[in-house]
Enzyme design. Structure first.
Site, mmCIF file in Angstrom:
data_model
loop_
_atom_site.group_PDB
_atom_site.id
_atom_site.type_symbol
_atom_site.label_atom_id
_atom_site.label_comp_id
_atom_site.label_asym_id
_atom_site.label_seq_id
_atom_site.Cartn_x
_atom_site.Cartn_y
_atom_site.Cartn_z
ATOM 1 N N ARG A 293 -8.171 -1.184 8.702
ATOM 2 C CA ARG A 293 -9.151 -0.091 8.584
ATOM 3 C C ARG A 293 -9.258 0.688 9.888
ATOM 4 O O ARG A 293 -10.279 0.686 10.547
ATOM 5 C CB ARG A 293 -10.507 -0.677 8.193
ATOM 6 C CG ARG A 293 -10.891 -0.226 6.790
ATOM 7 C CD ARG A 293 -12.123 -0.831 6.274
ATOM 8 N NE ARG A 293 -12.673 0.028 5.227
ATOM 9 C CZ ARG A 293 -13.637 -0.329 4.410
ATOM 10 N NH1 ARG A 293 -14.173 -1.513 4.502
ATOM 11 N NH2 ARG A 293 -14.084 0.484 3.498
ATOM 12 N N CYS A 294 -8.169 1.402 10.220
ATOM 13 C CA CYS A 294 -8.070 1.878 11.586
ATOM 14 C C CYS A 294 -7.561 3.302 11.776
ATOM 15 O O CYS A 294 -7.808 3.880 12.821
ATOM 16 C CB CYS A 294 -7.119 0.960 12.320
ATOM 17 S SG CYS A 294 -5.513 0.905 11.541
ATOM 18 N N GLN B 175 0.827 -1.205 0.000
ATOM 19 C CA GLN B 175 0.000 0.000 0.000
ATOM 20 C C GLN B 175 0.865 1.262 0.000
ATOM 21 O O GLN B 175 0.343 2.366 -0.081
ATOM 22 C CB GLN B 175 -0.909 0.023 1.238
ATOM 23 C CG GLN B 175 -1.881 -1.139 1.307
ATOM 24 C CD GLN B 175 -2.710 -1.183 2.582
ATOM 25 O OE1 GLN B 175 -2.977 -2.271 3.084
ATOM 26 N NE2 GLN B 175 -3.138 -0.040 3.125
ATOM 27 N N GLU C 240 -12.459 4.529 6.138
ATOM 28 C CA GLU C 240 -12.482 3.663 7.317
ATOM 29 C C GLU C 240 -13.663 3.897 8.242
ATOM 30 O O GLU C 240 -13.888 3.109 9.165
ATOM 31 C CB GLU C 240 -11.185 3.866 8.110
ATOM 32 C CG GLU C 240 -9.975 3.405 7.342
ATOM 33 C CD GLU C 240 -8.688 3.932 7.941
ATOM 34 O OE1 GLU C 240 -7.750 3.146 8.079
ATOM 35 O OE2 GLU C 240 -8.632 5.108 8.306
HETATM 36 N N1 MCN Z 1 -13.995 9.565 -1.606
HETATM 37 C C1 MCN Z 1 -14.907 10.447 -2.167
HETATM 38 N N2 MCN Z 1 -15.305 11.550 -1.460
HETATM 39 C C2 MCN Z 1 -14.838 11.793 -0.210
HETATM 40 C C3 MCN Z 1 -13.929 10.890 0.383
HETATM 41 C C4 MCN Z 1 -13.513 9.783 -0.360
HETATM 42 O O1 MCN Z 1 -15.356 10.214 -3.280
HETATM 43 N N3 MCN Z 1 -15.216 12.876 0.469
HETATM 44 C C5 MCN Z 1 -13.508 8.396 -2.362
HETATM 45 C C6 MCN Z 1 -12.017 8.531 -2.652
HETATM 46 O O2 MCN Z 1 -11.719 9.303 -3.737
HETATM 47 C C7 MCN Z 1 -11.593 7.087 -2.786
HETATM 48 C C8 MCN Z 1 -12.470 6.404 -1.733
HETATM 49 O O3 MCN Z 1 -13.614 7.238 -1.566
HETATM 50 O O4 MCN Z 1 -11.866 6.618 -4.066
HETATM 51 C C9 MCN Z 1 -11.751 6.252 -0.368
HETATM 52 O O5 MCN Z 1 -11.091 7.441 -0.079
HETATM 53 P P1 MCN Z 1 -10.334 7.822 1.282
HETATM 54 O O6 MCN Z 1 -11.308 8.003 2.359
HETATM 55 O O7 MCN Z 1 -9.426 8.919 0.952
HETATM 56 O O8 MCN Z 1 -9.481 6.530 1.668
HETATM 57 P P2 MCN Z 1 -8.174 5.950 0.925
HETATM 58 O O9 MCN Z 1 -8.341 6.030 -0.530
HETATM 59 O O10 MCN Z 1 -6.960 6.492 1.539
HETATM 60 O O11 MCN Z 1 -8.346 4.420 1.280
HETATM 61 C C10 MCN Z 1 -7.825 3.882 2.460
HETATM 62 C C11 MCN Z 1 -8.904 3.225 3.307
HETATM 63 C C12 MCN Z 1 -8.244 2.334 4.283
HETATM 64 S S1 MCN Z 1 -7.061 2.998 5.283
HETATM 65 C C13 MCN Z 1 -8.529 0.992 4.334
HETATM 66 S S2 MCN Z 1 -7.760 0.084 5.525
HETATM 67 C C14 MCN Z 1 -9.454 0.403 3.394
HETATM 68 C C15 MCN Z 1 -10.402 1.390 2.824
HETATM 69 O O12 MCN Z 1 -9.800 2.501 2.444
HETATM 70 N N4 MCN Z 1 -9.042 -0.594 2.587
HETATM 71 C C16 MCN Z 1 -9.819 -0.935 1.488
HETATM 72 N N5 MCN Z 1 -11.317 0.895 1.949
HETATM 73 C C17 MCN Z 1 -10.998 -0.183 1.168
HETATM 74 N N6 MCN Z 1 -11.771 -0.531 0.120
HETATM 75 C C18 MCN Z 1 -11.385 -1.551 -0.671
HETATM 76 N N7 MCN Z 1 -12.174 -1.888 -1.729
HETATM 77 N N8 MCN Z 1 -10.231 -2.253 -0.448
HETATM 78 C C19 MCN Z 1 -9.451 -1.978 0.602
HETATM 79 O O13 MCN Z 1 -8.323 -2.653 0.787
HETATM 80 CU CU1 CUM Z 2 -4.952 0.773 9.550
HETATM 81 S S1 CUM Z 2 -5.712 -0.119 7.949
HETATM 82 MO MO1 CUM Z 2 -5.836 1.272 6.516
HETATM 83 O O1 CUM Z 2 -5.153 2.504 7.460
HETATM 84 O O2 CUM Z 2 -4.655 0.812 5.454
#
Ligand code: MCN
Ligand code: CUM
Length: 795
Positions: free
Chosen positions: A370-371, A223, A740
């Site tokens: 997811r934390c 990641q 998360e």
């Molecule tokens: N998004 C959006 N509008 C927002 C916030 C987010 O449209 N206001 C969209 C983003 O553009 C992105 C998605 O939602 O496409 C998730 O965005 P974000 O909250 O920024 O999270 P990350 O992309 O950084 O994803 C990480 C988060 C984590 S830490 C874990 S753990 C997890 C999760 O995402 N692992 C996943 N969701 C997952 N979903 C899938 N399918 N697979 C994983 O491994």
């Molecule tokens: Cu702690 S699980 Mo996500 O933050 O990749």
């Protein structure tokens, strides 16, 4: 008359555009690490320890070497000659790559075999003879700190016991004073069990060292590719520009693919030694038994309360079981992650938190799943505690929350532990949720049902969580500041490519980053490709975890697009033959202020950047941006679950689930809803079906999908989703993280619902997973039920 484009039509902000990555995923055309086949590639398998704690007396590899097709057998002793038997962890500890002196958890890596195919390698692993001398085993903090406990990390100097750290934050004296003023004190203690991300795709790597070019290419399930590149450069002492980490499609990460695993290091060394590509793909049990566990914390705390429901102070202690190595991936400054974000959505005047970390004979773990660095535990405890306090005060649980939620006009709000929450409409979210679930009606139904011997319950979980580390002042990992970056290149025909240092694992970045560019430039989203995961092409970034991608990398995408727009404006002025000040922007087009019909499209500007730029202007249309966020983003959520518990069997069924999420501006509402449904599903699984634990000998119980159940469509309840939008005041497009939230806030809603159904019994806690037999035990014997290891071996 405006000629601006319809943003939803071109796939900009707010468009529920279909996920472009799904084009290949649903056709079976994803390209995962295990799909990659390189010429001359060999296969590696790992021999793991059957014992949780033992001294290694001898390792005899001779029979493995004799098996035809075996190219290399690696042991800790051989790794040691290259100074690779141990590696540094992301939390300033050390971790064994291959065991030399002792094994410290069941499933620990003891040796590796590289062979022509994985089956030969596996057979050869079994031919390795290891003589172990068993040692006493520790599976919880109580055992770890007992008098005379064996010291697990006797490899370390200055480690006389099993304590890793003692950490505290907040105002101890002020909290004590507030407790002295309380009308009532409510207490709760519980164990948040180990849980495992269990992505469908296990971990793996293909290392390919080319002696002729001195270049090391590693395809791997990470990641955070740039962090891995830095780690390889530092640990293996290879020059950074000669290391290329490629993270191809990832079959789910959920935090499991943040840490650095021994298998990666071994495949790299094997490839360097053999000068051939070496592939390692972990099997399911290997994944469940040895990689990135989460939680395993003991939480106890209390609230000082006034009779009218106002919280006066909060005090809490955490015992964290880190396993054999302290390898948490988390910001360096915080030993227990962002646990101190607990109670951030409530107006708590003063608080104090202490934390102690200990070693045990279990796989290293801590943060993953997811934390956002322990906020899952923090919010679980918070919401379980809130419900218990409402009961203790004899107040309605929704009302008790409302009295204490931070008010809309109180932002930015400083929490008792020093965070600054940015914005929100907490009470509104709660109201939307209560309305949707039919709160008052349900309370009546519950009472009627009770009169007929049925047990209904309602659980609420309201929380805000810190997403998007960091700002660089406070957040770093091993000294590397937490920011992110993006590069945007617009080609001459107005098509574009975006690259970021994040690495999606299923979240839909290829879809949503294009939407941000579309919003900023008016280019149709379908004209923009997104690429992530290759350190030779992507700009530096800290990776995707802690829902930091949208808050940080997403913000960088917007900032890069704004730089491109600024240059395009100069090109437009040149094309329109006016001065820049006379040029106005509307989506997709620049025009002359005094003559709105006279304009040029963004595509015409792109063409001009390569074919008709003004004298002295640098050709091309591209920009990069590094984004150091001023603060974390603070989304809010309200999850409400209703259940019916069968008093005879302890089986409970979910009746309804309502989720109200406020993650600021939604880039793609459909993707956001997908993230929330996924999180609610995982929360449901954690709360009642995912049981992975340890017996007194340190055997990992539940390390396969027969015991550690994945929720399917069959048992997963339906969800009703609602939204509230409070734009993030400091994010360029007003978005907050969301990935998360539901997995963080969800578990407490399910557990609270069950506890509500049995509240009259006086039982204060049943640990997760809230299995039917635990509920039955609580109902029958009117006692709390602990799930802490060791599990009883008497069944
Ligand atoms: N998004 C959006 N509008 C927002 C916030 C987010 O449209 N206001 C969209 C983003 O553009 C992105 C998605 O939602 O496409 C998730 O965005 P974000 O909250 O920024 O999270 P990350 O992309 O950084 O994803 C990480 C988060 C984590 S830490 C874990 S753990 C997890 C999760 O995402 N692992 C996943 N969701 C997952 N979903 C899938 N399918 N697979 C994983 O491994
Ligand atoms: Cu702690 S699980 Mo996500 O933050 O990749």
């Amino acid at each position: 008359m405006t000629k601006a484009l319809d943003e939803i039509k071109i796939g900009g902000l707010g468009s529920s555009r279909k996920r472009v990555e799904d084009n290949r995923f649903i056709r079976g055309k994803g390209n995962y690490t295990d799909d990659i086949v390189l010429p001359g590639m060999l296969h590696m398998e790992i021999l793991r320890s059957p014992l949780a704690h033992a001294r290694i007396k001898s390792i005899d590899t001779s029979r493995a070497w004799d098996i035809p097709g075996v190219h290399l057998v690696l042991t800790g002793e051989m790794m040691a000659t290259r100074n690779l038997a141990w590696m540094p962890t992301l939390s300033y500890d050390t971790q064994a790559v291959l065991a030399t002196d002792k094994v410290r958890f069941q499933g620990q890596e003891v040796a590796c075999v590289v062979a022509d195919d994985p089956y030969i390698a596996k057979d050869a692993c079994e031919a390795i003879q290891v003589e172990y001398e068993p040692l006493p085993v520790i599976v919880n903090p109580q055992q770890a700190t007992a008098d005379g406990a064996p010291v697990i990390r006797d490899d370390k100097e200055n480690q006389p016991d099993n304590v890793i750290y003692n950490w505290e934050v907040g105002d101890k004296d002020g909290t004590e004073r507030a407790f002295a003023q309380a009308d009532k004190i409510s207490t709760l203690s519980l164990h948040y069990p180990r849980s495992h991300p269990s992505p469908i795709e296990c971990c793996g790597s293909i290392a390919d060292f080319n002696r002729a070019t001195s270049k090391l290419t590693v395809y791997m399930t990470t990641q955070a590719p740039h962090i891995i590149r830095a780690a390889v450069a530092l640990v293996a002492e290879l020059p950074e520009h000669m290391i290329r980490i490629i993270s191809p499609d990832i079959g789910g990460g959920f935090g499991n693919k943040v840490p650095v695993y021994p298998g990666y290091v071994c495949s790299i060394l094997a490839s360097i030694l053999l000068e051939r590509p070496v592939k390692w793909i972990e099997d399911k049990t290997g994944n469940l038994i040895s990689t990135g566990f989460a939680r395993d914390v003991y939480l106890e705390g209390e609230l000082a309360l006034r009779n009218d429901g106002k919280i006066l102070a909060m005090r809490m202690h955490t015992d964290a079981d880190h396993g054999a190595f302290f390898s948490d991936a988390q910001p360096s400054k915080f030993k227990i992650g962002l646990m101190h974000s607990t109670f951030a959505c409530y107006d708590v005047p003063v608080a104090h938190l202490t934390a102690r970390g200990t070693y045990s004979n279990k796989a290293p773990g801590g943060v993953a799943y997811r934390c956002s660095f322990r906020v899952t535990e923090a919010m679980f405890f918070q919401e379980r505690m809130m419900q218990q306090a409402a009961y203790d005060l004899g107040l309605d649980q929704a009302e008790f929350r409302r009295v204490n939620l931070v008010r809309d006009d109180d932002f930015p709000h400083r929490t008792p532990f020093g965070f600054l929450t940015d914005s929100g409409q907490y009470a509104k979210c709660l109201d939307v949720g209560l309305e949707a679930i039919g709160y008052q009606d349900f309370l009546r139904q519950k009472e009627e049902a009770r009169a007929r011997g049925r047990r209904l319950g309602i659980g609420i979980s309201t929380m805000t969580e810190p997403l998007g580390a960091g700002n660089s002042r406070e957040y770093d990992i091993l000294g590397i500041k937490m920011f992110d970056s993006a590069e945007l290149r617009v080609h001459l025909t107005g098509k574009a490519i975006v690259r970021t240092g994040a690495r999606g694992q299923g979240q839909g970045h290829e879809t949503t980053w294009a939407q941000i560019v579309s919003h900023e430039l008016g280019l149709p989203a379908d004209d923009i490709v997104v690429e992530e995961g290759d350190t030779d092409t992507a700009p530096f970034g800290m990776g995707t975890y802690a829902s930091r991608s949208t808050p940080v990398a997403g913000a960088a995408v917007a900032m890069a697009a704004r730089k491109v727009r600024a240059k395009a404006r100069r090109l437009a002025a040149h094309l329109l033959e006016v001065s820049e000040e006379d040029v106005e922007w509307e989506l997709g087009r620049f025009y002359v202020r005094s003559a709105p019909d006279h304009g040029v499209t963004i595509q015409e500007c792109a063409m001009a950047a390569y074919s008709n730029m003004p004298d002295g202007m640098e050709p091309g249309l591209e920009a990069s941006a590094y984004y150091d966020p001023p603060n974390l983003t603070w989304p809010f959520a309200c999850y409400i679950v209703t259940v019916e518990v069968d008093p005879d069997t302890g089986v409970w069924d979910v009746l309804n689930v309502v989720a109200v999420d406020d993650c600021g501006v939604r880039i793609n509402p459909m993707i956001v809803e997908g993230q929330i449904m996924g999180g609610l599903t995982e929360a449901y699984a954690m709360s009642n079906m995912q049981f992975i634990t340890f017996d007194a000998e340190g055997n990992c119980v539940g390390s396969n999908y027969m015991d550690y159940l994945l929720p399917t469509a069959w048992e997963t309840p339906g969800f009703e989703l609602h939204e509230v939008v409070t734009p993030c005041p400091h994010h360029p497009i007003g978005a907050k993280g969301v990935g998360e939230c539901a997995a963080v806030g969800g578990p407490a809603a399910y557990v609270n619902a069950v506890m509500d159904a049995i509240q009259d019994t006086g039982v204060r806690n049943i640990d997760m997973p809230v299995l039917p037999d635990r509920v039955w035990e609580a109902l029958t014997f009117r006692r709390d039920v602990s799930g802490a290891p060791p599990v009883r071996s008497d069944g």
